[in-house]
Structures are given as structure tokens and as C-alpha cells.
Design a protein around this motif. Structure first.
Motif, PDB file in Angstrom:
ATOM      1  N   LYS A  80       0.836  -1.200   0.000  1.00  0.00           N
ATOM      2  CA  LYS A  80       0.000   0.000   0.000  1.00  0.00           C
ATOM      3  C   LYS A  80       0.870   1.249   0.000  1.00  0.00           C
ATOM      4  CE  LYS A  80      -3.826  -2.129   2.516  1.00  0.00           C
ATOM      5  NZ  LYS A  80      -4.642  -2.105   3.761  1.00  0.00           N
ATOM      6  N   LYS A  81       0.312   2.302  -0.537  1.00  0.00           N
ATOM      7  CA  LYS A  81       1.055   3.559  -0.590  1.00  0.00           C
ATOM      8  C   LYS A  81       1.159   4.161   0.805  1.00  0.00           C
ATOM      9  CE  LYS A  81       1.400   7.817  -3.242  1.00  0.00           C
ATOM     10  NZ  LYS A  81       0.812   8.617  -4.337  1.00  0.00           N
ATOM     11  N   LEU A  82       2.375   4.505   1.195  1.00  0.00           N
ATOM     12  CA  LEU A  82       2.613   5.085   2.500  1.00  0.00           C
ATOM     13  C   LEU A  82       2.763   6.607   2.380  1.00  0.00           C
ATOM     14  CD1 LEU A  82       5.198   2.423   3.706  1.00  0.00           C
ATOM     15  CD2 LEU A  82       2.774   2.502   4.244  1.00  0.00           C
ATOM     16  N   LYS A  83       2.688   7.274   3.534  1.00  0.00           N
ATOM     17  CA  LYS A  83       2.801   8.731   3.525  1.00  0.00           C
ATOM     18  C   LYS A  83       4.199   9.188   3.124  1.00  0.00           C
ATOM     19  CE  LYS A  83      -0.789   9.506   7.002  1.00  0.00           C
ATOM     20  NZ  LYS A  83      -1.087  10.059   8.346  1.00  0.00           N
ATOM     21  N   LYS A  84       5.191   8.433   3.528  1.00  0.00           N
ATOM     22  CA  LYS A  84       6.586   8.808   3.247  1.00  0.00           C
ATOM     23  C   LYS A  84       6.853   8.746   1.740  1.00  0.00           C
ATOM     24  CE  LYS A  84      11.345   7.543   4.400  1.00  0.00           C
ATOM     25  NZ  LYS A  84      11.751   8.878   4.817  1.00  0.00           N
ATOM     26  N   THR A  85       7.385   9.801   1.190  1.00  0.00           N
ATOM     27  CA  THR A  85       7.667   9.852  -0.249  1.00  0.00           C
ATOM     28  C   THR A  85       9.167   9.998  -0.482  1.00  0.00           C
ATOM     29  OG1 THR A  85       7.341  12.254  -0.256  1.00  0.00           O
ATOM     30  CG2 THR A  85       5.421  10.881  -0.792  1.00  0.00           C
ATOM     31  N   GLU A  86       9.611   9.413  -1.574  1.00  0.00           N
ATOM     32  CA  GLU A  86      11.011   9.496  -1.978  1.00  0.00           C
ATOM     33  C   GLU A  86      11.069   9.787  -3.466  1.00  0.00           C
ATOM     34  OE1 GLU A  86      13.594   6.313  -0.615  1.00  0.00           O
ATOM     35  OE2 GLU A  86      12.035   5.652   0.772  1.00  0.00           O
ATOM     36  N   ARG A  87      12.271  10.064  -3.921  1.00  0.00           N
ATOM     37  CA  ARG A  87      12.463  10.309  -5.353  1.00  0.00           C
ATOM     38  C   ARG A  87      12.396   8.983  -6.109  1.00  0.00           C
ATOM     39  NH1 ARG A  87      17.786  13.189  -6.433  1.00  0.00           N
ATOM     40  NH2 ARG A  87      16.908  13.239  -8.536  1.00  0.00           N
ATOM     41  N   THR A  88      11.636   8.962  -7.185  1.00  0.00           N
ATOM     42  CA  THR A  88      11.471   7.724  -7.960  1.00  0.00           C
ATOM     43  C   THR A  88      12.557   7.546  -9.016  1.00  0.00           C
ATOM     44  OG1 THR A  88      10.003   8.853  -9.522  1.00  0.00           O
ATOM     45  CG2 THR A  88       8.969   7.738  -7.639  1.00  0.00           C
ATOM     46  N   TRP A  89      13.124   8.632  -9.518  1.00  0.00           N
ATOM     47  CA  TRP A  89      14.073   8.536 -10.627  1.00  0.00           C
ATOM     48  C   TRP A  89      15.294   7.675 -10.289  1.00  0.00           C
ATOM     49  CZ3 TRP A  89      14.995   8.100 -15.374  1.00  0.00           C
ATOM     50  CH2 TRP A  89      16.278   8.290 -15.917  1.00  0.00           C
ATOM     51  N   PRO A  90      15.947   7.845  -9.118  1.00  0.00           N
ATOM     52  CA  PRO A  90      17.106   6.979  -8.812  1.00  0.00           C
ATOM     53  C   PRO A  90      16.746   5.489  -8.824  1.00  0.00           C
ATOM     54  CG  PRO A  90      17.021   8.838  -7.309  1.00  0.00           C
ATOM     55  CD  PRO A  90      15.742   8.856  -8.065  1.00  0.00           C
ATOM     56  N   ILE A  91      15.547   5.157  -8.359  1.00  0.00           N
ATOM     57  CA  ILE A  91      15.114   3.750  -8.363  1.00  0.00           C
ATOM     58  C   ILE A  91      14.927   3.251  -9.785  1.00  0.00           C
ATOM     59  CG2 ILE A  91      13.213   2.198  -7.730  1.00  0.00           C
ATOM     60  CD1 ILE A  91      12.815   3.946  -5.236  1.00  0.00           C
ATOM     61  N   LEU A  92      14.266   4.049 -10.619  1.00  0.00           N
ATOM     62  CA  LEU A  92      14.037   3.652 -12.013  1.00  0.00           C
ATOM     63  C   LEU A  92      15.362   3.505 -12.770  1.00  0.00           C
ATOM     64  CD1 LEU A  92      10.977   5.899 -12.975  1.00  0.00           C
ATOM     65  CD2 LEU A  92      10.988   3.560 -12.120  1.00  0.00           C
ATOM     66  N   LYS A  93      16.274   4.415 -12.519  1.00  0.00           N
ATOM     67  CA  LYS A  93      17.582   4.356 -13.172  1.00  0.00           C
ATOM     68  C   LYS A  93      18.340   3.103 -12.759  1.00  0.00           C
ATOM     69  CE  LYS A  93      21.918   6.954 -13.639  1.00  0.00           C
ATOM     70  NZ  LYS A  93      22.679   8.153 -13.186  1.00  0.00           N
ATOM     71  N   GLU A  94      18.360   2.832 -11.443  1.00  0.00           N
ATOM     72  CA  GLU A  94      19.105   1.680 -10.934  1.00  0.00           C
ATOM     73  C   GLU A  94      18.523   0.370 -11.445  1.00  0.00           C
ATOM     74  OE1 GLU A  94      20.612  -0.331  -6.703  1.00  0.00           O
ATOM     75  OE2 GLU A  94      19.386   1.494  -6.690  1.00  0.00           O
ATOM     76  N   VAL A  95      17.188   0.227 -11.403  1.00  0.00           N
ATOM     77  CA  VAL A  95      16.581  -1.037 -11.820  1.00  0.00           C
ATOM     78  C   VAL A  95      16.735  -1.258 -13.320  1.00  0.00           C
ATOM     79  CG1 VAL A  95      14.206  -0.229 -12.311  1.00  0.00           C
ATOM     80  CG2 VAL A  95      14.592  -2.536 -11.403  1.00  0.00           C
ATOM     81  N   THR A  96      16.720  -0.188 -14.103  1.00  0.00           N
ATOM     82  CA  THR A  96      16.904  -0.321 -15.550  1.00  0.00           C
ATOM     83  C   THR A  96      18.315  -0.775 -15.888  1.00  0.00           C
ATOM     84  OG1 THR A  96      15.279   1.430 -15.958  1.00  0.00           O
ATOM     85  CG2 THR A  96      16.740   0.865 -17.768  1.00  0.00           C
ATOM     86  N   ILE A  97      19.308  -0.126 -15.290  1.00  0.00           N
ATOM     87  CA  ILE A  97      20.707  -0.476 -15.555  1.00  0.00           C
ATOM     88  C   ILE A  97      21.011  -1.892 -15.080  1.00  0.00           C
ATOM     89  CG2 ILE A  97      23.105   0.062 -14.974  1.00  0.00           C
ATOM     90  CD1 ILE A  97      22.262   3.031 -14.842  1.00  0.00           C
ATOM     91  N   LEU A  98      20.559  -2.229 -13.871  1.00  0.00           N
ATOM     92  CA  LEU A  98      20.815  -3.561 -13.324  1.00  0.00           C
ATOM     93  C   LEU A  98      20.145  -4.651 -14.151  1.00  0.00           C
ATOM     94  CD1 LEU A  98      20.564  -3.136  -9.438  1.00  0.00           C
ATOM     95  CD2 LEU A  98      22.506  -4.011 -10.713  1.00  0.00           C
ATOM     96  N   SER A  99      18.886  -4.432 -14.515  1.00  0.00           N
ATOM     97  CA  SER A  99      18.140  -5.458 -15.257  1.00  0.00           C
ATOM     98  C   SER A  99      18.740  -5.703 -16.635  1.00  0.00           C
ATOM     99  CB  SER A  99      16.668  -5.056 -15.389  1.00  0.00           C
ATOM    100  OG  SER A  99      16.533  -3.851 -16.124  1.00  0.00           O
TER     101      SER A  99
END
Length: 534
Positions: free
Chosen positions: A220-239
Motif C-alpha cells: 500500500k502507498k505510504l505517507k513517506k515519499t522518496e524520489r522515484t528517478w534513482p530507483i528507475l535508473k538503478e533497476v533499468t541499468i541492473l536489469s
């Protein structure tokens, strides 16, 4: 992630996934033989034309993304708020994968007519539309696999991989049998085979859902928010880095789908003959897949050791394992490739009913040698976190393959496509070797190793050719399939015995090194027996 596990537990999980991957790869290679026997070369062409389109996103998502997710979730354990962090990562990647799956679905479903027109065969459009549905199940499949692996629960992932492939193969073969005994439509048989891939993915999702029944798939979506771009970048490069060697082969097949058949038609060849020639050329794919199974197993089994040793500050470091992986890969890759070349006419007829274009397939299976180097070396470099240069090398190989096809096919038909693949792969393997040697600052193998390799290969060629000449003197013309099975089987056994005996006698690998390799215990015992002092 490796630091949280003992060596025994870490390698046990890696071994389980290795065995599952080997079963999957073996089934993937083997089922093509009875399928080709059922539908013929034209039917095989139909299936092989659309296969890389469907498999590209499947390999990237269920392979590359799953491993990337597992690493990112495992790394999140050390964060300040691990539960929230893992939930945010899972949700972000799930939405990202969902978007990608919709894009790929639209590309295949709504672009089916354009893609089939580019391939030169409009009747392939329904197959592309059927295959497009497989992309819709990838987000859930990748996320569940990644979460299980991040927790060290390898059993559900291994079972799902084998179950998926078993259902897929069974559906493909049963569907081909039913269709070929009813309306005998080759395109309908191809469509059923593509639908089998969709059914296999659904089966894997259902099985993983069963194992995940007490776990919420998308947090479920939590109140705490973070930047999504670093996650998308990391998962794309790793995958992409994890799956790049597998995607390389699929890109080569995609290039063949777009260039081989259409070029043959442009050169004035009749449509049916061009289909059959492309289908015969595609016989090389299952042979290559079988030949690189050992290299794939080495990538999965030895590379975790390399990654683990790279992180350790003391000890011998990763170099001994890197050298062992390289030597074992090239040792077995050369054996499989040369062995297939010298018995190809028999193997061709034994598996596919005719020995047509055996000369082309002899050139085709030479790919096993560079692929046996590329697969483990890219995995090793990934374990060392060196991704950029290998990616550039493999992208260059794809471009070189396309240029080679455009130049060679008009002159040499499907032989030109095989030559283009070999040039691109051998060059890539050479560049990867040079790059890795610069990183480890030591030779991957000694000069004595290469000399012994030449002796073993030359001896195998000489003995098999000699026995073959004797057989041909006794049986001048081999016409039947059963004759090819008997003669080809005998020659394969003789060649393998000669090659492995010289390898063991000359101690190309140490006994303790054989024990580190998958299924290497028997070779270790044989080597000890041959070199036993009187």
C-alpha cells in the motif's frame, strides 16, 4: 545480499537456481526438435520468426528485472526504515514495469501488421498479436520472483521456472500434434505454439501467487515519499546488465527475422523455398542452445563465487575463480562446437530428418565458442560492477550483425547470416577478454593451456574423421535416419571420449577445480584414475 548468508547457504540457493535454469534451457532447446519434426521447415520458420519478439520482454522482465529487484530489496534492509523503503521500491518498480508491459503490448498487438510487413510475411501478424498478451503478466511475475530471491527463498522461483517451461513445452507440442492431424495449417500450429508461451507465463504467475498467498504483492502507498528517478535508473541499468547476454542472442534472432527471409525474396527466391531455407537455418538455434548450456551453468554457479570474493578484502581474491570460469568455458565450448561440426551431417539428419544445408549449420554452430566466453565473462564483469564497457561491446556486436546480414545474405543466402553472427560474436568475445585481462592484471589462461587445447581438439578431429572414413568404406551411402542415429551417436561418443581423456591426462584443469564445476566430480575421479602413479 551475499554478506548476510553463509557460503554454504549462499551456494545452496545458487545451486538450486542453477539446476532450475539448466532444466529450463535444456527443455527450451530440446522441444524445438520434435516441434520441427511435426511442422517441418516451413512451420519451424513461422515460429522462429515471431519467437524473438515475444521472448525479448519476457527475458528482460522475468530474468533481468527479477534479479535487479532482489538486489535492491536486499540492499534496502540496511536502510533506516527498511519496511517503508522496500515498499516504496516494490511499488515504484511495479508501476514502471506495468508501463513498459503496456508499451510492449501495444507495439506487438497494434503494430503486428507493420512488423509482419517488414519481415516480408503478412500472415505472421496474428501470431504477434497472440504473443503480445504475454507481456501483461510480466510485472507481477518479476516482482514476485524478485521478492522471493531477496528473502533467500529460492525454491518458489526455481519451481516456477521449471513449471512454466514444462507447461509451455507441453502445450506447444500437444497443440502442434492436434493441428497437424486436423486442419494442418502451419500458421495455426505456429499460433498455438505462441499461445503456449502465454499459458506458461500464466502458470508461473499462478504458482508464485500460491506461494505468496499470505503476502501483499504490491504494498500500500505510504505517507513517506522518496524520489522515484534513482530507483528507475538503478533497476533499468541492473536489469539490462543481468540479461544483456541473453538479450544479445534475441537481438541477433530479431535481425535474422527482419533480414533473412525478406532478402531471400528480394533476390528472386520463391516464397516457399525461402521459408524452408530460413527454417533449415533456424535448426542451428537449438544446437547452439544445447552447446552453451555448460557455459550458462558456469555463469550461474561460479559467478556468485566471483562476486563474493570481489567483496572480500583478504584472501586470494576473485582471480582464481575468473581464470577457472574462462578455462572451463572455452574448454567445453570448443569441444561442443568442433564436435558438432565434424558430425553435423549425421546430427542434422538424426534430429531433423534431412541433412540439408549441413555446411551452413557447420558454420552456425561455431557460435558456441564465442558464446561460451561471452556468457560467463559478462556475468563476471557484472559481479565486478563493470557494466558500461560490456554493454557497449554487445551493442557494437548487434550493429555489426545487422551490417553483416545486409552485406553477406545477398551474396551467400543463409550462409551469409551465419558468417555475420560469427564475426560479431568472435570479435565481441575477444574484446571482452582484453577488457577483463586489463581489470584482473593477469592472464586468463597460460600458453600451455592453449597448446593442450589444440592437441585435444586435433586428436578428436583426427580420430572421428578416421572412424568416419572406415564407416563410409563399409557403408558407402547413409540414407536412413536410423543409420544416422547409430553412426552419429557412435562418432559423438568416440569424439567425447578422446577429447575428455586427453583433457584429463594432460591435467588441463586441476582435480580440485573440477570439484568446483557443476557435475565435475566424475571428471575429477577420471583424471585421478588416468594419472594414478604405479
Amino acid at each position: 545480499m551475499a554478506d548476510n548468508f553463509g557460503m554454504k547457504g549462499y551456494m545452496k540457493g545458487a545451486l538450486l537456481l542453477t539446476i532450475a535454469a539448466l532444466i529450463v534451457k535444456a527443455l527450451s532447446a530440446v522441444y524445438r526438435v520434435p516441434f520441427q519434426n511435426l511442422v517441418g521447415d516451413q512451420g519451424f520458420y513461422i515460429y522462429q520468426q515471431v519467437y524473438p519478439f515475444i521472448s525479448f520482454f519476457v527475458v528482460w522482465a522475468s530474468g533481468g528485472f527479477a534479479v535487479a529487484i532482489s538486489k535492491m530489496l536486499a540492499d534496502a534492509e540496511s536502510s533506516i526504515h527498511p519496511v517503508e523503503r522496500k515498499g516504496f521500491i516494490s511499488r515504484t518498480i511495479f508501476y514502471y514495469l506495468t508501463l513498459l508491459s503496456i508499451i510492449f503490448f501495444c507495439l506487438l498487438f497494434f503494430g503486428a501488421n507493420i512488423l509482419s510487413e517488414l519481415m516480408g510475411d503478412l500472415q505472421l501478424a496474428p501470431l504477434l498479436k497472440t504473443g503480445s498478451f504475454v507481456t501483461l503478466f510480466m510485472p507481477m511475475l518479476a516482482l514476485m520472483k524478485g521478492r522471493f530471491q531477496s528473502q533467500g527463498k529460492m525454491e518458489p522461483v526455481a519451481y516456477a521456472q521449471v513449471f512454466e517451461q514444462f507447461i509451455r513445452v507441453a502445450f506447444i507440442l500437444v497443440g502442434a500434434i492436434i493441428i497437424m492431424h486436423t486442419n494442418k495449417s502451419l500458421y495455426a500450429a505456429g499460433n498455438a505454439a505462441v499461445f503456449g508461451t502465454v499459458i506458461g507465463e500464466i502458470a508461473a504467475v499462478i504458482l508464485l501467487l500460491y506461494y505468496s498467498k499470505k503476502v501483499q504483492i504490491v504494498p500500500k502507498k505510504l505517507k513517506k515519499t522518496e524520489r522515484t528517478w534513482p530507483i528507475l535508473k538503478e533497476v533499468t541499468i541492473l536489469s539490462l546488465s543481468v540479461s544483456m547476454s541473453s538479450l544479445l542472442l534475441l537481438c541477433f534472432q530479431l535481425i535474422d527475422s527482419f533480414t533473412v527471409f525478406s532478402t531471400l525474396l528480394h533476390n528472386g527466391m520463391e516464397s516457399i523455398k525461402a521459408m524452408e531455407m530460413k527454417g533449415i537455418y533456424d535448426r542451428g538455434q537449438p544446437l547452439v542452445q544445447l552447446g552453451i548450456i555448460i557455459a550458462s551453468s558456469l555463469s550461474l554457479a561460479i559467478v556468485p563465487l566471483v562476486a563474493l570474493q570481489s567483496k572480500k578484502k583478504g584472501g586470494r581474491g576473485p582471480n582464481p575463480f575468473i581464470q577457472l570460469t574462462y578455462r572451463a568455458s572455452i574448454l567445453l565450448g570448443v569441444a561442443a562446437s568442433i564436435g558438432l561440426v565434424i558430425v553435423m551431417p549425421y546430427v542434422n539428419q538424426m534430429l531433423f530428418e534431412t541433412n540439408a544445408l549441413s555446411n551452413v549449420l557447420m558454420v552456425y554452430v561455431l557460435q558456441i565458442v564465442p558464446l561460451s566466453v561471452i556468457l560467463p565473462l559478462t556475468a563476471i564483469l557484472q559481479g565486478m560492477n563493470k557494466l558500461k564497457i560490456p554493454a557497449l561491446i554487445l551493442i557494437g556486436a548487434i550493429l555489426l550483425k545487422y551490417i553483416g546480414n545486409c552485406y553477406f545474405i545477398p551474396n551467400w543466402d543463409v550462409l551469409g547470416a551465419a558468417i555475420a553472427s560469427n564475426i560479431a560474436l568472435f570479435l565481441s568475445a575477444g574484446l571482452l577478454m582484453i577488457y577483463l585481462k586489463q581489470l584482473v592484471h593477469s592472464k586468463l589462461a597460460t600458453k600451455a593451456f592453449y597448446i593442450k587445447l589444440c592437441i585435444a581438439s586435433g586428436s578428436m578431429i583426427f580420430v572421428v574423421a578416421l572412424v568416419d572414413q572406415v564407416i563410409q568404406a563399409v557403408i558407402p551411402i547413409v540414407t536412413g535416419r536410423m543409420e544416422s542415429v547409430i553412426i552419429g551417436g557412435c562418432l559423438i561418443c568416440i569424439g567425447a571420449f578422446v577429447y575428455l581423456t586427453i583433457v584429463a591426462k594432460t591435467k588441463m584443469l586441476a582435480v580440485k577445480e573440477w570439484f568446483l564445476l557443476p557435475f565435475g566430480r566424475k571428471m575429477a575421479r577420471y583424471q585421478l584414475l588416468l594419472n594414478k602413479k604405479k
